[in-house]
Design a protein around this motif. Structure first.
Motif, PDB file in Angstrom:
ATOM      1  N   GLU A 161      -3.295 -12.402  -8.675  1.00  0.00           N
ATOM      2  CA  GLU A 161      -4.523 -12.649  -9.433  1.00  0.00           C
ATOM      3  C   GLU A 161      -4.222 -12.990 -10.897  1.00  0.00           C
ATOM      4  O   GLU A 161      -5.127 -13.395 -11.642  1.00  0.00           O
ATOM      5  CB  GLU A 161      -5.438 -11.415  -9.378  1.00  0.00           C
ATOM      6  CG  GLU A 161      -6.191 -11.250  -8.067  1.00  0.00           C
ATOM      7  CD  GLU A 161      -5.319 -10.797  -6.888  1.00  0.00           C
ATOM      8  OE1 GLU A 161      -4.377 -10.014  -7.118  1.00  0.00           O
ATOM      9  OE2 GLU A 161      -5.559 -11.245  -5.754  1.00  0.00           O
ATOM     10  N   GLY A 162      -2.980 -12.796 -11.303  1.00  0.00           N
ATOM     11  CA  GLY A 162      -2.626 -13.106 -12.685  1.00  0.00           C
ATOM     12  C   GLY A 162      -1.155 -13.434 -12.799  1.00  0.00           C
ATOM     13  O   GLY A 162      -0.342 -13.011 -11.969  1.00  0.00           O
ATOM     14  N   LEU A 163      -0.810 -14.225 -13.825  1.00  0.00           N
ATOM     15  CA  LEU A 163       0.596 -14.526 -14.135  1.00  0.00           C
ATOM     16  C   LEU A 163       0.793 -14.300 -15.625  1.00  0.00           C
ATOM     17  O   LEU A 163       0.009 -14.780 -16.448  1.00  0.00           O
ATOM     18  CB  LEU A 163       0.922 -15.989 -13.789  1.00  0.00           C
ATOM     19  CG  LEU A 163       2.266 -16.511 -14.315  1.00  0.00           C
ATOM     20  CD1 LEU A 163       3.442 -15.774 -13.678  1.00  0.00           C
ATOM     21  CD2 LEU A 163       2.399 -18.023 -14.054  1.00  0.00           C
ATOM     22  N   MET A 164       1.841 -13.555 -15.919  1.00  0.00           N
ATOM     23  CA  MET A 164       2.166 -13.280 -17.322  1.00  0.00           C
ATOM     24  C   MET A 164       3.491 -13.955 -17.637  1.00  0.00           C
ATOM     25  O   MET A 164       4.468 -13.742 -16.913  1.00  0.00           O
ATOM     26  CB  MET A 164       2.307 -11.761 -17.432  1.00  0.00           C
ATOM     27  CG  MET A 164       2.810 -11.274 -18.731  1.00  0.00           C
ATOM     28  SD  MET A 164       1.414 -10.513 -19.549  1.00  0.00           S
ATOM     29  CE  MET A 164       2.057 -10.478 -21.185  1.00  0.00           C
ATOM     30  N   VAL A 165       3.526 -14.786 -18.675  1.00  0.00           N
ATOM     31  CA  VAL A 165       4.802 -15.392 -19.072  1.00  0.00           C
ATOM     32  C   VAL A 165       5.090 -15.040 -20.532  1.00  0.00           C
ATOM     33  O   VAL A 165       4.179 -14.671 -21.274  1.00  0.00           O
ATOM     34  CB  VAL A 165       4.789 -16.944 -18.931  1.00  0.00           C
ATOM     35  CG1 VAL A 165       4.539 -17.370 -17.495  1.00  0.00           C
ATOM     36  CG2 VAL A 165       3.782 -17.586 -19.877  1.00  0.00           C
ATOM     37  N   LEU A 184       2.849 -24.261 -14.739  1.00  0.00           N
ATOM     38  CA  LEU A 184       2.455 -22.888 -14.380  1.00  0.00           C
ATOM     39  C   LEU A 184       0.950 -22.686 -14.561  1.00  0.00           C
ATOM     40  O   LEU A 184       0.295 -22.026 -13.748  1.00  0.00           O
ATOM     41  CB  LEU A 184       3.243 -21.879 -15.230  1.00  0.00           C
ATOM     42  CG  LEU A 184       4.746 -21.801 -14.933  1.00  0.00           C
ATOM     43  CD1 LEU A 184       5.473 -20.980 -15.983  1.00  0.00           C
ATOM     44  CD2 LEU A 184       4.992 -21.214 -13.535  1.00  0.00           C
ATOM     45  N   ILE A 185       0.405 -23.281 -15.610  1.00  0.00           N
ATOM     46  CA  ILE A 185      -1.046 -23.172 -15.840  1.00  0.00           C
ATOM     47  C   ILE A 185      -1.795 -23.862 -14.686  1.00  0.00           C
ATOM     48  O   ILE A 185      -2.765 -23.320 -14.151  1.00  0.00           O
ATOM     49  CB  ILE A 185      -1.424 -23.798 -17.211  1.00  0.00           C
ATOM     50  CG1 ILE A 185      -0.888 -22.917 -18.342  1.00  0.00           C
ATOM     51  CG2 ILE A 185      -2.940 -23.997 -17.339  1.00  0.00           C
ATOM     52  CD1 ILE A 185      -1.044 -23.518 -19.735  1.00  0.00           C
ATOM     53  N   ASP A 186      -1.307 -25.041 -14.278  1.00  0.00           N
ATOM     54  CA  ASP A 186      -1.951 -25.762 -13.160  1.00  0.00           C
ATOM     55  C   ASP A 186      -1.929 -24.922 -11.890  1.00  0.00           C
ATOM     56  O   ASP A 186      -2.926 -24.825 -11.175  1.00  0.00           O
ATOM     57  CB  ASP A 186      -1.234 -27.095 -12.885  1.00  0.00           C
ATOM     58  CG  ASP A 186      -1.482 -28.096 -14.005  1.00  0.00           C
ATOM     59  OD1 ASP A 186      -2.382 -27.838 -14.836  1.00  0.00           O
ATOM     60  OD2 ASP A 186      -0.759 -29.115 -14.056  1.00  0.00           O
ATOM     61  N   LEU A 187      -0.779 -24.308 -11.635  1.00  0.00           N
ATOM     62  CA  LEU A 187      -0.675 -23.489 -10.427  1.00  0.00           C
ATOM     63  C   LEU A 187      -1.670 -22.321 -10.472  1.00  0.00           C
ATOM     64  O   LEU A 187      -2.322 -22.005  -9.476  1.00  0.00           O
ATOM     65  CB  LEU A 187       0.753 -22.955 -10.274  1.00  0.00           C
ATOM     66  CG  LEU A 187       0.952 -22.192  -8.983  1.00  0.00           C
ATOM     67  CD1 LEU A 187       1.227 -23.142  -7.826  1.00  0.00           C
ATOM     68  CD2 LEU A 187       2.080 -21.179  -9.095  1.00  0.00           C
ATOM     69  N   CYS A 188      -1.781 -21.692 -11.647  1.00  0.00           N
ATOM     70  CA  CYS A 188      -2.740 -20.574 -11.778  1.00  0.00           C
ATOM     71  C   CYS A 188      -4.158 -21.075 -11.534  1.00  0.00           C
ATOM     72  O   CYS A 188      -4.961 -20.382 -10.901  1.00  0.00           O
ATOM     73  CB  CYS A 188      -2.637 -19.934 -13.159  1.00  0.00           C
ATOM     74  SG  CYS A 188      -1.207 -18.865 -13.287  1.00  0.00           S
ATOM     75  N   GLN A 189      -4.465 -22.271 -12.035  1.00  0.00           N
ATOM     76  CA  GLN A 189      -5.812 -22.792 -11.811  1.00  0.00           C
ATOM     77  C   GLN A 189      -6.067 -23.017 -10.323  1.00  0.00           C
ATOM     78  O   GLN A 189      -7.103 -22.649  -9.799  1.00  0.00           O
ATOM     79  CB  GLN A 189      -6.071 -24.034 -12.658  1.00  0.00           C
ATOM     80  CG  GLN A 189      -6.559 -23.604 -14.046  1.00  0.00           C
ATOM     81  CD  GLN A 189      -6.454 -24.667 -15.128  1.00  0.00           C
ATOM     82  OE1 GLN A 189      -6.067 -25.801 -14.851  1.00  0.00           O
ATOM     83  NE2 GLN A 189      -6.778 -24.308 -16.361  1.00  0.00           N
ATOM     84  N   GLU A 190      -5.060 -23.587  -9.641  1.00  0.00           N
ATOM     85  CA  GLU A 190      -5.177 -23.788  -8.178  1.00  0.00           C
ATOM     86  C   GLU A 190      -5.433 -22.472  -7.456  1.00  0.00           C
ATOM     87  O   GLU A 190      -6.188 -22.404  -6.504  1.00  0.00           O
ATOM     88  CB  GLU A 190      -3.843 -24.311  -7.615  1.00  0.00           C
ATOM     89  CG  GLU A 190      -3.710 -25.805  -7.536  1.00  0.00           C
ATOM     90  CD  GLU A 190      -2.238 -26.148  -7.226  1.00  0.00           C
ATOM     91  OE1 GLU A 190      -1.623 -25.539  -6.328  1.00  0.00           O
ATOM     92  OE2 GLU A 190      -1.702 -27.022  -7.945  1.00  0.00           O
TER      93      GLU A 190
END
Ligand code: PLP
Length: 383
Positions: A161-165, A184-190
């Motif tokens: 549900e979340g990604l922290m970089v 990575l942002i695109d993947l999170c949006q997907e």
């Protein structure tokens, strides 16, 4: 007394190393500190001066939960100056360090049991704070060929549900460029996952400028701090930028969890932001130290590392010397008089074969530390 399971988090090993170094010093030994992730310098002079003036004049009571408006505006201006991003100050929330921002961000974004992906190696407290909030950290085993930063292929098959970089990252100092962060942002949006970017080491960068997630999207949480570039670790002041429609929610959490970031530190932080020359003088020291580390560590037999893009750490693969980085760090402390951090703090799986060396201290200390490491490793027959 009763105990919670979620409160049973792991220790921050670097703190244990610092304690062992302190005990050695108490026993009369001279220790070079390559374990600590903090500048050896004080807060900028004008910051200390602004606070001493304010202490004479005002009560330094609570501030509003989101922070002193002048400070929020000045932070927004920094995004214009550093990245050419036009940021509405209303989206800036002043926090008790970036550590306070993590608690606010995780509370605002996730419900108990939800999963947050974090890169391994990575800053250890992400994992422990997530656990303490009944959230599930998901370690991403990052690859050396990606300079130990996550890439979409590491994540595609995972549910989260979340990604922290973090860029520049602790412990590696490596950065995500625009394309890598964008992917990575695109993947999170997907995946309908929240994207959180820890930008605490921005300003401490060497070859290229660090990219803020705000250059790419407004749909993210960006976390930063006065601890590193501004040399104010103990002041406990940082900030977070959130989407417009999250501000009120985070405000309510901040009111209840912290009331506000320390008022005194907010006053000092505002003044620190105009101390360009002093801060750049600190940068010149980091730059010189970095060059010495890149040249000196291989002479001590520590050659398996990627040169850091930012921050003030070198993360070294020491698999040819040990399978127990904790014991190796202890041996280095005892025999060489140099405190270093075992990689286990940052990567529970592979960290038994890595060490982190910090070069945040003075150039004299770094020179002496490298000499001691070279002598120690030569005596071991490693070089
Ligand atoms: C990547 C990273 N994030 C956050 C922090 C915590 O910093 P703060 O002093 O702002 O709470 C640190 C401290 O070393 C760090 O390395």
């Amino acid at each position: 007394m009763r105990n919670s399971r979620r409160g049973a988090v792991d220790p921050f090993i670097v703190m244990d190393v610092m304690e062992a170094a302190r005990q050695a010093e108490e026993a009369g030994r001279h220790i070079i500190h390559m374990e600590v992730g903090q500048p050896g310098t004080a807060a900028p002079q004008a910051a200390r001066h602004a606070l001493s003036q304010q202490m004479e004049q005002g009560a330094l009571g609570y501030t509003v939960a989101l922070g002193i408006p002048e400070l929020r505006a000045r932070i927004a201006q920094l995004y214009g100056d550093w990245y050419n991003v036009d940021l509405n100050p209303n989206r800036v929330i002043v926090t008790p360090g970036s550590s306070g921002a993590f608690v606010l961000a995780f509370s605002a974004l996730f419900d108990a049991g939800e999963r947050v992906a974090i890169g391994a190696p990575g800053y250890p407290s992400y994992r422990q704070i997530l656990k303490a909030l009944s959230l599930e950290p998901l370690d991403i085993q990052t690859a050396p060929q990606n300079r130990l930063q996550p890439v979409p292929d590491d994540l595609r098959a995972m549910d989260f549900e979340g990604l922290m970089v973090a860029s520049p990252a602790n412990p590696t100092g490596t950065m995500l460029d625009t394309a890598a962060m964008g992917a990575l942002i695109d993947l999170c949006q997907e995946k309908d996952a929240a994207f959180i970017s820890d930008e605490i080491y921005h300003g401490i960068e060497y070859e290229a400028k660090a990219v803020t997630a705000l250059e790419l999207t407004d749909e993210c949480y960006v976390i930063n701090s006065f601890s590193k570039y501004f040399s104010m670790t103990g002041w406990r002041v940082g900030w977070m930028v959130v989407p417009d429609d999250h501000v009120r929610k985070v405000e309510r959490l901040a009111q209840n969890m912290f009331i506000c970031a320390p008022h005194a530190s907010q006053v000092a932080a505002l003044a620190a932001m105009d101390c360009h020359d002093e801060l750049e003088a600190n940068m010149a020291v980091y730059r010189a130290n970095r060059a010495m580390m890149i040249e000196g560590l291989p002479k001590a037999g520590f050659s398996k590392f990627a040169p850091p893009d930012g921050a003030f750490y070198v993360y070294v693969d020491v698999s040819n010397y040990t399978n127990n980085s904790r014991a190796f760090a202890q041996e280095i402390l005892e025999q060489a008089g140099v405190a270093v951090t075992p990689g286990l703090d940052f990567d529970p799986v592979r960290g038994h074969q890595t060490l982190r060396f910090s070069y945040a201290r003075s150039t004299e200390d770094i020179a002496e530390g490298l000499t001691r490491l070279q002598r120690f490793m030569a005596a071991r027959g490693a070089v």
